[in-house]
Scaffold this motif. Structure first.
Motif: not given
Length: 68
Positions: A49-55
């Motif tokens: 909910s705070k960070v994506t794999v893309s990030d």
């Protein structure tokens, strides 16, 4: 908490490991990082909910490594 493995090309030493670990742990939502230079991977525990794999991939690429 979720876990993902990121395959990273170009890591060769402890400096590489430290650079990748630092880049990932600085991201909000990342709670744990285990980098294996020999296998060319990072195992990351994170809050989706705070960070994506893309990030995370982008943070590693900004350090000069290729993410596969």
């Amino acid at each position: 908490m979720e876990n993902t493995n990121i395959t990273i090309k170009g890591m060769t030493c402890n400096h590489c490991k430290t650079a990748v670990e630092s880049a990932l742990t600085e991201l909000e939502g990342v709670s744990g990082v285990e980098v294996d230079v020999k296998q060319g991977k990072a195992e990351v525990s994170y809050d989706s909910s705070k960070v994506t794999v893309s990030d995370m991939n982008e943070a590693v690429e900004e350090q000069g490594y290729d993410v596969k």
